[in-house]
Motif scaffolding. Structure first.
Motif, PDB file in Angstrom:
ATOM      1  N   ILE A  47       0.841  -1.202   0.000  1.00 62.28           N
ATOM      2  CA  ILE A  47       0.000   0.000   0.000  1.00 62.28           C
ATOM      3  C   ILE A  47       0.878   1.255   0.000  1.00 62.28           C
ATOM      4  O   ILE A  47       0.629   2.206  -0.743  1.00 62.28           O
ATOM      5  N   GLU A  48       1.907   1.253   0.837  1.00 60.04           N
ATOM      6  CA  GLU A  48       2.818   2.407   0.904  1.00 60.04           C
ATOM      7  C   GLU A  48       3.606   2.575  -0.388  1.00 60.04           C
ATOM      8  O   GLU A  48       3.864   3.694  -0.823  1.00 60.04           O
ATOM      9  N   LEU A  49       3.978   1.472  -1.005  1.00 58.34           N
ATOM     10  CA  LEU A  49       4.798   1.496  -2.210  1.00 58.34           C
ATOM     11  C   LEU A  49       4.017   1.948  -3.432  1.00 58.34           C
ATOM     12  O   LEU A  49       4.523   2.720  -4.262  1.00 58.34           O
ATOM     13  N   ILE A  50       2.779   1.488  -3.551  1.00 54.68           N
ATOM     14  CA  ILE A  50       1.996   1.701  -4.765  1.00 54.68           C
ATOM     15  C   ILE A  50       1.022   2.864  -4.568  1.00 54.68           C
ATOM     16  O   ILE A  50      -0.013   2.717  -3.925  1.00 54.68           O
ATOM     17  N   GLY A  51       1.350   3.987  -5.115  1.00 56.08           N
ATOM     18  CA  GLY A  51       0.490   5.154  -4.986  1.00 56.08           C
ATOM     19  C   GLY A  51      -0.836   4.972  -5.713  1.00 56.08           C
ATOM     20  O   GLY A  51      -0.879   4.484  -6.838  1.00 56.08           O
ATOM     21  N   GLY A  52      -1.927   5.349  -5.036  1.00 49.44           N
ATOM     22  CA  GLY A  52      -3.238   5.355  -5.667  1.00 49.44           C
ATOM     23  C   GLY A  52      -4.044   4.081  -5.570  1.00 49.44           C
ATOM     24  O   GLY A  52      -5.202   4.055  -5.966  1.00 49.44           O
ATOM     25  N   ILE A  53      -3.474   3.012  -5.054  1.00 48.72           N
ATOM     26  CA  ILE A  53      -4.232   1.765  -4.940  1.00 48.72           C
ATOM     27  C   ILE A  53      -4.892   1.711  -3.565  1.00 48.72           C
ATOM     28  O   ILE A  53      -4.279   2.048  -2.555  1.00 48.72           O
ATOM     29  N   SER A  54      -6.155   1.318  -3.538  1.00 45.98           N
ATOM     30  CA  SER A  54      -6.859   1.187  -2.259  1.00 45.98           C
ATOM     31  C   SER A  54      -6.536  -0.172  -1.644  1.00 45.98           C
ATOM     32  O   SER A  54      -6.084  -1.093  -2.339  1.00 45.98           O
ATOM     33  N   LYS A  55      -6.783  -0.298  -0.357  1.00 51.16           N
ATOM     34  CA  LYS A  55      -6.564  -1.579   0.318  1.00 51.16           C
ATOM     35  C   LYS A  55      -7.415  -2.670  -0.317  1.00 51.16           C
ATOM     36  O   LYS A  55      -6.951  -3.788  -0.536  1.00 51.16           O
ATOM     37  N   LYS A  56      -8.666  -2.325  -0.608  1.00 55.41           N
ATOM     38  CA  LYS A  56      -9.581  -3.296  -1.212  1.00 55.41           C
ATOM     39  C   LYS A  56      -9.083  -3.742  -2.587  1.00 55.41           C
ATOM     40  O   LYS A  56      -9.074  -4.936  -2.899  1.00 55.41           O
ATOM     41  N   MET A  57      -8.648  -2.802  -3.411  1.00 57.31           N
ATOM     42  CA  MET A  57      -8.171  -3.144  -4.751  1.00 57.31           C
ATOM     43  C   MET A  57      -6.884  -3.962  -4.678  1.00 57.31           C
ATOM     44  O   MET A  57      -6.692  -4.898  -5.460  1.00 57.31           O
TER      45      MET A  57
END
Length: 120
Positions: A47-57
């Motif tokens: 989550i921290e590494l990938i900008g813009g992705i939600s936890k659910k996604m």
């Protein structure tokens, strides 16, 4: 004219190669695989590494990649529970193509933005 009917023909709806393209062409699949290319990571690290992705996604993407044998999920019997995700051998085989795609994107991303904003 090309014969569309041999093995690995992405023009055929039931072709395994077409399924492979569909799995990796998902918006987040390549980014998640690339995020795991340096070794095991936990959900929060991704989550921290990938900008813009939600936890659910992220969860949905990891499950999909697991289902197709690209990612392995390892849960450790600790309190609190620790879960790590790693690439399988099949997932590792995507790293070189993703590196090539990433270099292309870095070299041509600006041109895509210019073309997108050009009047029609």
């Amino acid at each position: 004219m090309r014969d569309h009917g041999g093995p690995g023909d992405v023009f055929l709806a039931d072709c395994p190669a077409r399924l492979a393209v569909e799995v990796i062409a998902d918006k987040w699949s390549v980014v998640v695989v690339y995020g795991l290319s340096q070794g095991p990571r936990r959900h929060g690290e991704l989550i921290e590494l990938i900008g813009g992705i939600s936890k659910k996604m992220l969860t949905q993407t990891l499950r999909r990649l697991q289902r197709y044998g690209l990612v392995d999920r390892q849960a450790y019997a600790e309190v609190p529970l620790r879960v790590e995700y790693t690439l399988t051998e099949l997932g590792q085989s995507l790293i070189d193509p993703i590196d090539t795609l990433t270099r292309w994107a870095e070299n041509h991303g600006e041109a895509l933005l210019v073309a997108e904003s050009a009047p029609e």
